[in-house]
Design a protein around this motif. Structure first.
Motif, PDB file in Angstrom:
ATOM      1  N   GLU A   2      17.798  26.840 -34.548  1.00 39.39           N
ATOM      2  CA  GLU A   2      17.438  26.441 -35.767  1.00 39.39           C
ATOM      3  C   GLU A   2      17.964  25.316 -36.515  1.00 39.39           C
ATOM      4  OE1 GLU A   2      16.200  28.821 -40.013  1.00 39.39           O
ATOM      5  OE2 GLU A   2      16.838  29.865 -38.182  1.00 39.39           O
ATOM      6  N   ILE A   3      19.422  25.435 -36.267  1.00 39.31           N
ATOM      7  CA  ILE A   3      20.156  24.392 -36.797  1.00 39.31           C
ATOM      8  C   ILE A   3      19.849  22.929 -36.332  1.00 39.31           C
ATOM      9  CG2 ILE A   3      22.665  23.335 -37.409  1.00 39.31           C
ATOM     10  CD1 ILE A   3      23.422  26.136 -37.363  1.00 39.31           C
ATOM     11  N   GLU A   4      19.884  22.791 -34.959  1.00 39.18           N
ATOM     12  CA  GLU A   4      19.246  21.674 -34.097  1.00 39.18           C
ATOM     13  C   GLU A   4      17.944  21.336 -34.529  1.00 39.18           C
ATOM     14  OE1 GLU A   4      20.117  18.501 -31.916  1.00 39.18           O
ATOM     15  OE2 GLU A   4      21.256  20.134 -32.300  1.00 39.18           O
ATOM     16  N   SER A   5      17.210  22.082 -34.849  1.00 41.63           N
ATOM     17  CA  SER A   5      15.687  21.776 -35.302  1.00 41.63           C
ATOM     18  C   SER A   5      15.784  21.184 -36.519  1.00 41.63           C
ATOM     19  CB  SER A   5      14.753  22.894 -35.202  1.00 41.63           C
ATOM     20  OG  SER A   5      14.568  23.462 -33.968  1.00 41.63           O
ATOM     21  N   LYS A   6      16.267  21.706 -37.556  1.00 39.40           N
ATOM     22  CA  LYS A   6      16.673  21.058 -38.992  1.00 39.40           C
ATOM     23  C   LYS A   6      17.446  19.705 -38.689  1.00 39.40           C
ATOM     24  CE  LYS A   6      16.852  25.506 -41.347  1.00 39.40           C
ATOM     25  NZ  LYS A   6      17.883  26.049 -42.413  1.00 39.40           N
ATOM     26  N   ARG A   9      14.640  17.237 -37.556  1.00 35.27           N
ATOM     27  CA  ARG A   9      13.519  16.897 -38.555  1.00 35.27           C
ATOM     28  C   ARG A   9      13.970  15.950 -39.578  1.00 35.27           C
ATOM     29  NH1 ARG A   9      12.347  22.551 -38.275  1.00 35.27           N
ATOM     30  NH2 ARG A   9      13.614  23.173 -40.135  1.00 35.27           N
ATOM     31  N   LYS A  10      15.289  16.344 -39.995  1.00 32.59           N
ATOM     32  CA  LYS A  10      15.996  15.560 -41.123  1.00 32.59           C
ATOM     33  C   LYS A  10      16.078  13.835 -40.478  1.00 32.59           C
ATOM     34  CE  LYS A  10      20.165  15.224 -43.928  1.00 32.59           C
ATOM     35  NZ  LYS A  10      21.439  15.750 -44.369  1.00 32.59           N
ATOM     36  N   PHE A  11      16.506  13.752 -39.210  1.00 32.56           N
ATOM     37  CA  PHE A  11      16.435  12.554 -38.658  1.00 32.56           C
ATOM     38  C   PHE A  11      15.271  11.732 -38.516  1.00 32.56           C
ATOM     39  CE2 PHE A  11      16.221   9.741 -34.915  1.00 32.56           C
ATOM     40  CZ  PHE A  11      17.408   8.861 -34.830  1.00 32.56           C
ATOM     41  N   LEU A  12      14.328  12.475 -38.108  1.00 32.38           N
ATOM     42  CA  LEU A  12      12.910  12.060 -37.892  1.00 32.38           C
ATOM     43  C   LEU A  12      12.182  11.683 -39.411  1.00 32.38           C
ATOM     44  CD1 LEU A  12      11.365  14.103 -35.231  1.00 32.38           C
ATOM     45  CD2 LEU A  12      11.900  11.821 -34.911  1.00 32.38           C
ATOM     46  N   SER A  13      12.483  12.549 -40.212  1.00 29.05           N
ATOM     47  CA  SER A  13      12.062  12.086 -41.531  1.00 29.05           C
ATOM     48  C   SER A  13      12.794  10.765 -42.338  1.00 29.05           C
ATOM     49  CB  SER A  13      12.414  13.314 -42.556  1.00 29.05           C
ATOM     50  OG  SER A  13      11.621  14.264 -42.153  1.00 29.05           O
ATOM     51  N   LYS A  14      13.906  10.740 -41.864  1.00 30.23           N
ATOM     52  CA  LYS A  14      14.687   9.426 -42.469  1.00 30.23           C
ATOM     53  C   LYS A  14      14.314   8.317 -41.718  1.00 30.23           C
ATOM     54  CE  LYS A  14      19.528   7.498 -42.854  1.00 30.23           C
ATOM     55  NZ  LYS A  14      20.798   7.864 -42.625  1.00 30.23           N
ATOM     56  N   LYS A  15      13.839   8.306 -40.316  1.00 35.28           N
ATOM     57  CA  LYS A  15      13.154   7.254 -39.648  1.00 35.28           C
ATOM     58  C   LYS A  15      11.984   6.849 -40.066  1.00 35.28           C
ATOM     59  CE  LYS A  15      16.975   6.382 -37.337  1.00 35.28           C
ATOM     60  NZ  LYS A  15      17.655   5.002 -37.354  1.00 35.28           N
ATOM     61  N   ILE A  16      11.200   7.864 -40.374  1.00 38.51           N
ATOM     62  CA  ILE A  16       9.639   7.596 -41.005  1.00 38.51           C
ATOM     63  C   ILE A  16       9.784   6.882 -42.443  1.00 38.51           C
ATOM     64  CG2 ILE A  16       7.741   8.947 -41.944  1.00 38.51           C
ATOM     65  CD1 ILE A  16       7.876  10.942 -39.735  1.00 38.51           C
ATOM     66  N   GLN A  17      10.775   7.381 -43.199  1.00 38.82           N
ATOM     67  CA  GLN A  17      10.945   6.663 -44.449  1.00 38.82           C
ATOM     68  C   GLN A  17      11.321   5.267 -44.212  1.00 38.82           C
ATOM     69  OE1 GLN A  17      10.504   7.626 -47.843  1.00 38.82           O
ATOM     70  NE2 GLN A  17      10.500   5.669 -47.911  1.00 38.82           N
ATOM     71  N   GLN A  18      12.347   4.952 -43.231  1.00 37.98           N
ATOM     72  CA  GLN A  18      12.742   3.828 -43.124  1.00 37.98           C
ATOM     73  C   GLN A  18      11.448   2.532 -42.475  1.00 37.98           C
ATOM     74  OE1 GLN A  18      15.741   4.418 -40.190  1.00 37.98           O
ATOM     75  NE2 GLN A  18      17.548   4.537 -41.711  1.00 37.98           N
ATOM     76  N   LEU A  19      10.677   3.303 -41.640  1.00 44.45           N
ATOM     77  CA  LEU A  19       9.542   2.468 -41.044  1.00 44.45           C
ATOM     78  C   LEU A  19       8.584   2.284 -42.373  1.00 44.45           C
ATOM     79  CD1 LEU A  19       8.828   4.480 -37.804  1.00 44.45           C
ATOM     80  CD2 LEU A  19       9.432   2.181 -37.960  1.00 44.45           C
ATOM     81  N   ASN A  20       8.330   3.244 -43.027  1.00 41.04           N
ATOM     82  CA  ASN A  20       7.526   3.020 -44.432  1.00 41.04           C
ATOM     83  C   ASN A  20       8.134   1.896 -45.344  1.00 41.04           C
ATOM     84  OD1 ASN A  20       5.924   4.975 -43.718  1.00 41.04           O
ATOM     85  ND2 ASN A  20       6.970   6.517 -45.063  1.00 41.04           N
ATOM     86  N   ASP A  21       9.414   1.812 -45.308  1.00 43.18           N
ATOM     87  CA  ASP A  21       9.948   0.549 -46.193  1.00 43.18           C
ATOM     88  C   ASP A  21       9.700  -0.756 -45.393  1.00 43.18           C
ATOM     89  OD1 ASP A  21      10.826   2.430 -47.984  1.00 43.18           O
ATOM     90  OD2 ASP A  21      12.820   2.717 -47.134  1.00 43.18           O
ATOM     91  N   ILE A  22       9.928  -0.582 -44.136  1.00 49.32           N
ATOM     92  CA  ILE A  22       9.487  -1.956 -43.313  1.00 49.32           C
ATOM     93  C   ILE A  22       8.240  -2.329 -43.464  1.00 49.32           C
ATOM     94  CG2 ILE A  22       9.364  -2.893 -40.781  1.00 49.32           C
ATOM     95  CD1 ILE A  22      11.874  -1.168 -40.493  1.00 49.32           C
ATOM     96  N   VAL A  23       7.097  -1.292 -43.426  1.00 48.36           N
ATOM     97  CA  VAL A  23       5.650  -1.589 -43.397  1.00 48.36           C
ATOM     98  C   VAL A  23       5.392  -2.250 -44.968  1.00 48.36           C
ATOM     99  CG1 VAL A  23       3.457  -0.518 -43.548  1.00 48.36           C
ATOM    100  CG2 VAL A  23       5.066  -0.144 -41.691  1.00 48.36           C
ATOM    101  N   ALA A  24       6.111  -1.515 -45.950  1.00 45.95           N
ATOM    102  CA  ALA A  24       6.014  -1.895 -47.246  1.00 45.95           C
ATOM    103  C   ALA A  24       6.440  -3.710 -47.506  1.00 45.95           C
ATOM    104  CB  ALA A  24       6.683  -1.176 -48.411  1.00 45.95           C
TER     105      ALA A  24
END
Length: 228
Positions: A2-6, A9-24
Motif C-alpha cells: 500500500e505504501i509503494e502504491s501511494k 501515485r504521488k510520483f505520477l501525479s507530480k509528473k502529470i502536473q509537470q506535463l500540464n505546465d509544459i503544455v501550458a
C-alpha cells in the motif's frame, strides 16, 4: 504494498502536473506566434438537421465570414458544425475550414467539409485548442456541449486566462439562460453584473457579421501579407 502504491501515485501525479505546465507554456507560445488569418469558432448542436432554419442561418454566417477571409473552426461533427464548415468551403477558396474532432461512441467521423482536422481524445485538450486558435467565438443553439464551450470561454476571459475576444450568442434561446443567471447567481452575489459585458447578442447572421467586422478589420490592418 500500500505504501509503494501511494508513492507511485504521488510520483505520477507530480509528473502529470509537470506535463500540464509544459503544455501550458507551449500553448502560450503558439498563441503568441498567432496566424495570418482571423479565425472564428462556431459552437452549436450536432443534432440540428439540414432543413432547419438554424442550420441555414449558421451556413449563411460561415459563408459570409469566409468571404472576408475568415477561417471557420468547429468541432467537425454533424448538425450546426457541418453547417458552419460547409458554409466556409462555399464562401472562399482562401479561408480554411477547421474541425477539432472528439472521439465519441455515438458520433461518427468528421463531416466532409474540412480542410484541417485535429483529433482529440479529451474534451479538455479540445477546448484549449479552440481557445488557442480562435480570435472570436459564436455560440449557436445547442445543448450541454455547447453550454460547456460557452461557459469555458466566458470563464477564461473573466479571469484573464485568455485574451479578450468577441463572444456572440446567436438566436433566441439564450434569453432564458441569461434571465436565470441574473435572477440567481447575480442576485445572490455569486457573479457580477459586469460579467455580462463580455457577451454580445445577435438574432441574425448579418448582425453577427456586423458585430465581428471591427475586430476582423483591426486584425487584418496589422497584417502585412494579406488584406481581405
Amino acid at each position: 504494498m500500500e505504501i509503494e502504491s501511494k508513492r507511485v501515485r504521488k510520483f505520477l501525479s507530480k509528473k502529470i502536473q509537470q506535463l500540464n505546465d509544459i503544455v501550458a507554456d507551449l500553448d502560450s507560445l503558439v498563441t503568441e506566434i498567432g496566424s495570418d488569418y482571423y479565425r472564428v469558432s462556431i459552437f452549436g448542436s450536432a443534432r440540428i438537421k439540414e432543413d432547419s432554419e438554424e442550420y441555414k442561418r449558421v451556413y449563411k454566417l460561415a459563408k459570409m465570414l469566409a468571404s472576408k477571409n475568415v477561417d471557420i473552426v468547429t468541432g467537425g461533427g454533424p448538425g450546426l458544425m457541418e453547417a458552419a464548415n460547409a458554409g466556409a468551403k462555399e464562401g472562399s477558396d482562401k479561408a480554411r475550414s477547421f474541425g477539432l474532432h472528439i472521439e465519441l461512441p455515438f458520433e461518427a467521423d468528421t463531416n466532409s467539409h474540412l480542410d484541417v482536422k485535429y483529433h482529440h481524445r479529451r474534451f479538455s485538450s479540445r477546448l484549449d485548442e479552440f481557445m488557442r486558435i480562435s480570435h472570436a467565438v459564436v455560440i449557436t443553439p445547442g445543448g450541454i456541449g455547447t453550454l460547456l464551450e460557452l461557459f469555458y470561454t466566458w470563464q477564461l476571459m473573466q479571469v484573464d486566462h485568455i485574451a479578450p475576444r468577441p463572444i456572440v450568442l446567436m438566436g433566441d434561446m439564450w434569453k432564458g439562460l441569461m434571465d436565470w443567471l441574473e435572477q440567481f447567481p447575480v442576485k445572490n452575489k455569486l457573479m457580477d453584473q459586469s460579467d455580462f459585458d463580455r457577451l454580445v447578442f445577435a438574432s441574425s447572421s448579418e448582425e453577427v457579421l456586423k458585430i465581428l467586422q471591427p475586430s476582423i478589420d483591426e486584425f487584418y490592418s496589422k497584417q502585412k501579407t494579406l488584406q481581405p
